[in-house]
Scaffold this active site. Structure first.
Site, mmCIF file in Angstrom:
data_model
loop_
_atom_site.group_PDB
_atom_site.id
_atom_site.type_symbol
_atom_site.label_atom_id
_atom_site.label_comp_id
_atom_site.label_asym_id
_atom_site.label_seq_id
_atom_site.Cartn_x
_atom_site.Cartn_y
_atom_site.Cartn_z
ATOM 1 C CE1 TYR A 255 -4.109 1.942 0.944
ATOM 2 C CE2 TYR A 255 -2.581 3.164 2.334
ATOM 3 C CZ TYR A 255 -3.812 3.045 1.720
ATOM 4 O OH TYR A 255 -4.747 4.035 1.881
ATOM 5 C CE LYS B 269 -3.294 5.404 -1.101
ATOM 6 N NZ LYS B 269 -4.349 5.963 -1.982
#
Length: 311
Positions: free
Chosen positions: A164, A168
């Protein structure tokens, strides 16, 4: 209020807007006059249950409150799906002024299975790329656009969030480069690192943490700042902001002077490692070339930076 920030006559696309942060963004944009395309795939992600009617419920709620909104269920994770999202808004309203990339799914850690990594990157990073690729010719033709991309403070080192956080971090890098590439146009690109109680954060294993988020970090408090970034008057581009619980804070990526010498060796860097790590003389480069000016100063050779660095 006479000075209320309004988006009357504008069209906004909000991805991942079937609930949580995306829904809060969509609702506030509509309240301030924007026509909103509420995008949400509505099928299960890497984890969690899907909700195929989520986008329509948010859009219907906006319409019931007197706003203008349509639901869209195409996937940002494919080039064709993202193009269909942008085409939907253009066919319905003839323009796109604002893109708020919020679509996201759960990750499973730094070394999650390849198929999970692919899904996380395809949604967060490539989903952002795909939507912007589709809308960019329209922005360039009109000479105007506002983009808000969603990143995460997990990028700064949140345990267990490797896939994740990697996605990002890519969103942040992409956004900063786009801002630099378009600095002479009225196209502003900024990044949110939101902190909010949503379905994704509610799944965290620590109940004390999730309860605290629920008490203080309503998604609507993030949406208030996001709307400013969507507005024509936004004063910056290429910036990243940590936003939540009524606070908005600029995130800086800084360099220090470090240790410099003409003929370095591994041993000299070892012996001066405290200087490498020292926090004095912080600078915040605004682009990949920004810190090269510091090199030019240390070297006494301005090179291509002669206007900024006296010889």
């Amino acid at each position: 209020m006479s000075d209320e920030l309004r988006l009357d006559g504008q069209v906004a696309i909000v991805t991942g807007a079937g609930g949580g942060l995306g829904a809060a963004h969509a609702v506030l944009l509509a309240e301030r006059g924007a026509r909103v395309l509420v995008n949400d795939l509505g099928t299960p992600g890497v984890a969690g249950d899907g909700d195929p009617g989520a986008a329509e419920r948010v859009a219907a709620g906006i319409r019931a409150a007197g706003g203008q909104a349509l639901a869209d269920t195409h996937s940002v994770a494919t080039v064709d799906g993202a193009a269909a999202i942008v085409d939907h808004a253009l066919q319905e309203w003839g323009q796109v002024d604002v893109v708020l990339n919020n679509a996201g799914i759960f990750g499973r850690g730094a070394f999650s299975p390849p198929e999970v990594y692919d899904a996380v990157l395809s949604t967060h990073l490539m989903g952002t790329v795909n939507v912007l690729r589709a809308v960019w010719p329209h922005f360039l033709e009109r000479g105007y656009g506002r983009v808000v991309n969603t990143a995460s403070s997990s990028f700064l080192g949140t345990p267990g969030s490797g896939d994740y956080a990697a996605a990002k971090g890519g969103v942040i890098g992409l956004s900063r480069v786009l801002a630099t590439d378009n600095r002479d146009r009225d196209i502003a690109i900024n990044v949110l690192m939101p902190v909010a109680h949503t379905r994704m954060t509610a799944a965290a294993p620590d109940p004390v943490y999730t309860d605290w988020l629920q008490r203080w970090f309503a998604p609507e408090k993030v949406a208030a700042f996001a709307l400013l970034l969507c507005h024509r008057s936004v004063p910056v581009s290429g910036e990243t902001f940590l936003v939540g619980a009524g606070r908005a804070s600029r995130v800086l990526f800084a360099t220090t002077r470090g240790h410099f010498e003409d003929d370095p060796s591994p041993e000299s860097f070892r012996d001066h490692f405290a200087e490498v790590m020292a926090g004095h003389d912080l600078q915040t480069p605004t682009s990949g070339q920004g810190d090269l000016i510091r090199y030019a100063e240390l070297l006494g050779d301005p090179g291509p930076f002669a206007p900024a660095v006296p010889g």
